[in-house]
Design a protein around this motif. Structure first.
Motif, PDB file in Angstrom:
ATOM      1  N   ARG A  30       0.861  -1.186   0.000  1.00 21.95           N
ATOM      2  CA  ARG A  30       0.000   0.000   0.000  1.00 21.95           C
ATOM      3  C   ARG A  30       0.895   1.233   0.000  1.00 21.95           C
ATOM      4  NH1 ARG A  30      -4.041   0.590   4.899  1.00 21.95           N
ATOM      5  NH2 ARG A  30      -2.030   0.861   5.964  1.00 21.95           N
ATOM      6  N   PHE A  31       0.807   2.019  -1.074  1.00 24.48           N
ATOM      7  CA  PHE A  31       1.645   3.200  -1.222  1.00 24.48           C
ATOM      8  C   PHE A  31       0.848   4.458  -0.871  1.00 24.48           C
ATOM      9  CE2 PHE A  31       3.225  -0.025  -4.124  1.00 24.48           C
ATOM     10  CZ  PHE A  31       4.572  -0.048  -3.823  1.00 24.48           C
ATOM     11  N   HIS A  32       1.588   5.520  -0.669  1.00 22.75           N
ATOM     12  CA  HIS A  32       0.937   6.796  -0.394  1.00 22.75           C
ATOM     13  C   HIS A  32       0.053   7.177  -1.579  1.00 22.75           C
ATOM     14  CE1 HIS A  32       0.397  11.068   0.485  1.00 22.75           C
ATOM     15  NE2 HIS A  32       0.775  10.784   1.739  1.00 22.75           N
ATOM     16  N   GLN A  33      -1.075   7.773  -1.276  1.00 25.38           N
ATOM     17  CA  GLN A  33      -2.054   8.071  -2.321  1.00 25.38           C
ATOM     18  C   GLN A  33      -1.526   9.034  -3.384  1.00 25.38           C
ATOM     19  OE1 GLN A  33      -5.342   9.719  -0.182  1.00 25.38           O
ATOM     20  NE2 GLN A  33      -4.209  11.497   0.573  1.00 25.38           N
ATOM     21  N   ILE A  34      -0.506   9.797  -3.041  1.00 26.74           N
ATOM     22  CA  ILE A  34       0.022  10.732  -4.035  1.00 26.74           C
ATOM     23  C   ILE A  34       0.690  10.000  -5.195  1.00 26.74           C
ATOM     24  CG2 ILE A  34       2.347  11.043  -3.084  1.00 26.74           C
ATOM     25  CD1 ILE A  34       1.999  14.054  -3.674  1.00 26.74           C
TER      26      ILE A  34
END
Length: 211
Positions: free
Chosen positions: A110-114
Motif C-alpha cells: 500500500r503506497f501513499h495516495q500521491i
C-alpha cells in the motif's frame, strides 16, 4: 582324591544351604527338643524369606525393564486430530522439509495516495510550465521548480513500487524449512517473526539503494 574333594565341597555346600538360618534363636530355651524345634522353624523362615526376596527382586526387575522400554508406533499420513493428540515425545517428520513463503503467505503493498494521483502524471508535469518562459519568474515562483519537483516525486514513487515488487518476489521464493511438523502456535509465531523482519528490513534496504 580330586573327585573326593569335589564331592566333599558339594556336600558341604548343600549342608550349608539346607541348614542356613539367618534368625537368632532365643537363649531362654532349656531342652534340646525346644532348641531343635526353634532351629527348624528358623530354617524354614529363612527359606521363605529368601524365596519372597527373590520373587520381589525379580518382579521389580521386570517392572523396571517394562517401564524403560520404548514402544515405537508409526502412523502413516496422520490426520490433524491425530497430530494434535501426539504424546510429548512424539515426532511427526515432514514428507517435504521445505516450502516457499509464497505458497502460504500473501503480502499486499500500500503506497501513499500521491503515488497514484495526477500529481505524478506526465500530463500534470508538462502542464505546469507548458509554453512558459521561466526565465522571468521569481525564484520563489512555484512554476520555476514545480516541474522538477514533481518529476523527482514521480521517480521516487516509481522506484519504490519497483523495489517493493522485487522484494516481495524475492521473499516469496525464499524457503521455509522444517524437518518436523510444527504445532499451530509455533508455526504462527515463526511466520509472524519472519514477516515482521521483512517489514523492518525492506525500508532500510530501499533507503540504502536510493541514498
Amino acid at each position: 582324591n580330586k573327585k573326593s574333594f569335589v564331592c566333599y565341597k558339594m556336600t558341604s555346600l548343600k549342608n550349608y544351604f539346607v541348614n542356613l538360618n539367618i534368625f537368632q534363636s532365643s537363649n531362654d530355651l532349656t531342652t534340646d527338643e525346644e532348641k531343635e524345634h526353634v532351629r527348624r522353624s528358623n530354617i524354614i523362615s529363612t527359606r521363605i524369606f529368601f524365596i519372597v526376596f527373590f520373587i520381589v527382586l525379580f518382579g521389580l526387575t521386570i517392572i523396571m525393564k517394562t517401564r524403560n522400554r520404548n514402544i515405537l508406533i508409526t502412523v502413516e499420513n496422520p490426520s490433524e486430530d491425530q497430530f494434535k493428540n501426539l504424546p510429548s515425545d512424539g515426532h511427526c517428520p515432514c514428507s517435504h522439509i521445505s516450502l516457499s513463503y509464497g505458497e502460504f503467505i500473501s503480502i499486499q503493498t500500500r503506497f501513499h495516495q500521491i503515488c497514484s494521483s495526477d500529481f505524478v502524471s506526465d500530463r500534470w508535469i508538462k502542464t505546469i510550465n507548458f509554453g512558459l518562459n521561466t526565465t522571468y519568474f521569481s525564484a520563489y515562483d512555484f512554476r520555476t521548480e514545480g516541474s522538477a519537483m514533481f518529476q523527482s516525486l514521480e521517480s521516487f514513487c516509481r522506484l519504490s513500487k519497483g523495489y517493493a515488487i522485487q522484494s516481495i518476489d524475492s521473499f516469496n521464493k525464499d524457503l521455509f524449512i522444517s524437518q518436523e511438523v510444527l504445532t499451530e502456535s509455533v508455526f504462527q509465531s515463526q511466520i509472524n517473526a519472519i514477516i515482521q523482519q521483512f517489514e523492518l528490513s525492506s525500508p532500510i534496504e530501499f533507503s540504502t539503494q536510493v541514498a
